[in-house]
Design an enzyme around this catalytic site. Structure first.
Site, PDB file in Angstrom:
ATOM      1  N   TYR A 166     -10.859 -15.568  -7.967  1.00  0.00           N
ATOM      2  CA  TYR A 166      -9.926 -14.439  -8.069  1.00  0.00           C
ATOM      3  C   TYR A 166     -10.650 -13.135  -8.427  1.00  0.00           C
ATOM      4  O   TYR A 166     -10.111 -12.315  -9.156  1.00  0.00           O
ATOM      5  CB  TYR A 166      -8.816 -14.719  -9.095  1.00  0.00           C
ATOM      6  CG  TYR A 166      -8.239 -16.103  -9.040  1.00  0.00           C
ATOM      7  CD1 TYR A 166      -7.828 -16.655  -7.820  1.00  0.00           C
ATOM      8  CD2 TYR A 166      -8.085 -16.869 -10.181  1.00  0.00           C
ATOM      9  CE1 TYR A 166      -7.292 -17.936  -7.759  1.00  0.00           C
ATOM     10  CE2 TYR A 166      -7.546 -18.157 -10.128  1.00  0.00           C
ATOM     11  CZ  TYR A 166      -7.157 -18.682  -8.912  1.00  0.00           C
ATOM     12  OH  TYR A 166      -6.624 -19.955  -8.855  1.00  0.00           O
ATOM     13  N   HIS A 167     -11.849 -12.937  -7.877  1.00  0.00           N
ATOM     14  CA  HIS A 167     -12.663 -11.786  -8.256  1.00  0.00           C
ATOM     15  C   HIS A 167     -13.084 -10.931  -7.064  1.00  0.00           C
ATOM     16  O   HIS A 167     -14.252 -10.569  -6.939  1.00  0.00           O
ATOM     17  CB  HIS A 167     -13.929 -12.257  -8.984  1.00  0.00           C
ATOM     18  CG  HIS A 167     -13.676 -12.960 -10.271  1.00  0.00           C
ATOM     19  ND1 HIS A 167     -14.651 -13.724 -10.904  1.00  0.00           N
ATOM     20  CD2 HIS A 167     -12.584 -13.017 -11.062  1.00  0.00           C
ATOM     21  CE1 HIS A 167     -14.161 -14.220 -12.021  1.00  0.00           C
ATOM     22  NE2 HIS A 167     -12.908 -13.811 -12.144  1.00  0.00           N
ATOM     23  N   PRO A 168     -12.205 -10.547  -6.152  1.00  0.00           N
ATOM     24  CA  PRO A 168     -12.630  -9.731  -5.011  1.00  0.00           C
ATOM     25  C   PRO A 168     -13.043  -8.327  -5.432  1.00  0.00           C
ATOM     26  O   PRO A 168     -12.392  -7.700  -6.268  1.00  0.00           O
ATOM     27  CB  PRO A 168     -11.387  -9.698  -4.112  1.00  0.00           C
ATOM     28  CG  PRO A 168     -10.239  -9.887  -5.050  1.00  0.00           C
ATOM     29  CD  PRO A 168     -10.745 -10.824  -6.104  1.00  0.00           C
TER      30      PRO A 168
END
Length: 536
Positions: free
Chosen positions: A467-469
């Protein structure tokens, strides 16, 4: 209706937007409008740490999906993104890791003056309120409360001991002078409750008469007079509204929505804009490019002691846990999910860590095969320095259509090889003697000594996102850069991007801490420009 005018328009009330709204409204002479597409952050699940996954695929989640990923056996990956005040800081796992000093020195080496470690450290200290770790490199008294886990599981402590027994150094502060090692994680909580960017920055500013905050207000376009940004159009409750700016517009919509909004507004790759019959304000080929993320997968294990969170949803346990939480703000409901981690190097000759091995005292049902009922734990392996790059593009000119998300996971061969390395190291930790009292059956489709090919296929079948774009409006001065090192959009005036999309290279940690730091620094840039009368 008559157009309203503000000095600053802030688009998106996530981690960066909450900071910008607070800092820019500190000057009572400046009128600030903060626009958030989602609802207020008044769902009680937001404040109870262990319930964050209950917010996924609800109205407080954009609920994005990637394109089918060729290297992941054509699977589409679900991407939760916060759609509420606080943005993703209102539904993330609350883990606080600033990254490695080498990350920021690399940013500076790419031509981004003022973004080296020595430059950004004062801003990290400015935002932090942490008292449990006393060190000259940590901050106290800042807006964001950071703390140790309130009730860590006994298996999380055993995981740390197991890692130390196989040679990893015990690390009591991953945000300290040395990131390498294994230890329990810090979280953005206060008194056992989530402490989001909205709690830290927005709530204290809401009473200011010069700050307006509107929810359910989705910005559909930045409006230009030539190349000069003059206002935005947004939709609220089915009605289209325009507002004007006298100073600047600051996009804080994240790595997915900021590039989407730029392209919808005519700033992006000219050929792509023409495909959708959009006007071209500035041909910026890098908008939406450079998308990258921390790929992650997990392996589940049965637990031989009934101490996991595996039966937390059972009525008898849920009542007990809720009672403990409501009365004392302690117990299993204060968990962040991942409670301990090893941040290590796949090769000792690397200048900084590139692997994360995270431990959670419960089964992982997102990036591992369906776990059984009962007690278990999971080990998640993430790649901190992925080499694969993807992009965000428009599906259509409709601002309410989801963009096309193609992270291109594992397209660079080194990424898969290092994940295999990480899996071997994770299994070594779990097999260590300090974990003997807890370790049950490994729920994986291989023998006791799996081959690289077997592990590679498992990874392709199960890898997902941490969940780290980041990176889709990267900062720099090259042809593919979208913003300069003051976060001003190249080719236009009075428009900045301030969020995780400006990171030229992902940091070795969750981007939430870094995004807040970026916004603290950007607020100083904006104020300085205003003081000099040099707004773009």
């Amino acid at each position: 209706m008559t157009n309203r005018t503000y000095d600053y328009l802030v688009v998106g009330a996530g981690s960066a937007g909450c900071v910008m709204a607070n800092r820019l409204s500190e000057d009572e002479q400046e009128r600030v409008l903060l626009l958030e597409a989602g609802k207020p952050d008044d769902d009680r699940k937001i404040s109870i740490p262990a319930l964050y996954a209950e917010l996924f695929k609800t109205e407080r989640d954009w609920e994005y999906y990637t394109e089918p990923q060729p290297e992941l056996n054509n699977r589409r990956i679900y991407w939760p993104r916060g759609k509420t005040l606080g943005g993703s800081s209102s539904l993330n796992a609350m883990v606080y890791v600033r990254g490695h000093p080498a990350d920021y020195d690399q940013w500076a080496s790419l031509g981004n003056d003022g973004w080296g470690w020595d430059d950004v450290l004062p801003y990290f200290k400015l935002l932090e309120d942490t008292h449990e770790i006393e060190a000259e490199h940590r901050g106290t008294g800042g807006p964001l409360h950071i703390t140790n886990l309130r009730s860590p599981n006994e298996m999380s402590r055993a995981f740390v001991d197991a890692g130390v027994s196989v040679g990893y150094s015990r690390n009591g502060d991953f945000n300290g002078s040395d990131q390498d090692g294994i230890g329990l994680l810090e979280v953005t909580q206060k008194d056992g409750k989530r402490y989001s960017a909205a709690d830290a920055y927005l709530q204290p500013a809401l009473e200011r008469p010069n700050l307006d905050v509107e929810t359910n207000a989705q910005v559909t376009r930045v409006r230009f007079d030539g190349t000069r940004a003059v206002g935005v159009t947004y939709n609220q409750d089915g009605c289209s509204t325009q507002v004007e700016t006298t100073a600047e517009i600051i996009l804080c919509s994240g790595a997915v929505n900021s590039p989407q909004l730029l392209m919808l507004s005519g700033v992006g790759p000219a050929d792509h804009l023409r495909e959708h019959d959009l006007p071209i304000v500035a041909d910026r080929p890098g908008v939406g490019r450079n998308l990258h993320d921390h790929p992650l997968f997990a392996v589940n294990y049965e637990a031989t002691k009934p101490v996991s969170l595996g039966t937390a949803e059972k009525p008898w346990n849920l009542v007990r846990y809720l009672t403990k939480y409501l009365l004392w703000k302690s117990g299993p409901l204060t968990t962040s999910g991942p409670e301990a981690a090893a941040i290590i190097r796949s090769d000792r000759d690397l200048p900084a860590p590139d692997l994360l091995i995270a431990f959670a005292p419960a089964y992982n049902d997102v990036t591992a095969p369906d776990p059984p009922d009962g007690h278990g734990f999971s080990i998640a392996i993430g790649l901190l320095c992925p080499k694969s790059r993807g992009r965000i593009t428009l599906q259509s000119a409709d601002p309410f259509a989801d963009p096309i998300i193609d992270p291109n996971y594992l397209s660079h061969k080194d990424d898969l090889a290092r994940l295999v390395n990480g899996l071997r190291r994770a299994r070594e930790i779990v097999q260590a003697p300090p974990f003997d009292p807890y370790r049950g059956e490994e729920l994986a489709p291989w023998s006791a000594n799996p081959t690289d090919d077997a592990m590679s296929e498992y990874i392709r079948d199960n890898v997902g996102t941490f969940y780290h774009p980041v990176g889709t409006c990267k900062m720099g001065d090259d042809e593919m850069a979208v913003v300069d090192d003051r976060l001003r959009v190249h080719g236009v005036e009075r428009l900045r991007v301030v969020d995780a999309s400006v990171m030229p290279i992902i940091i070795r940690g969750g981007p939430n801490a870094t995004t807040i730091m970026i916004a603290e620094k950007a607020a100083d840039y904006v104020k300085s420009a205003r003081d000099r009368g040099a707004v773009n």
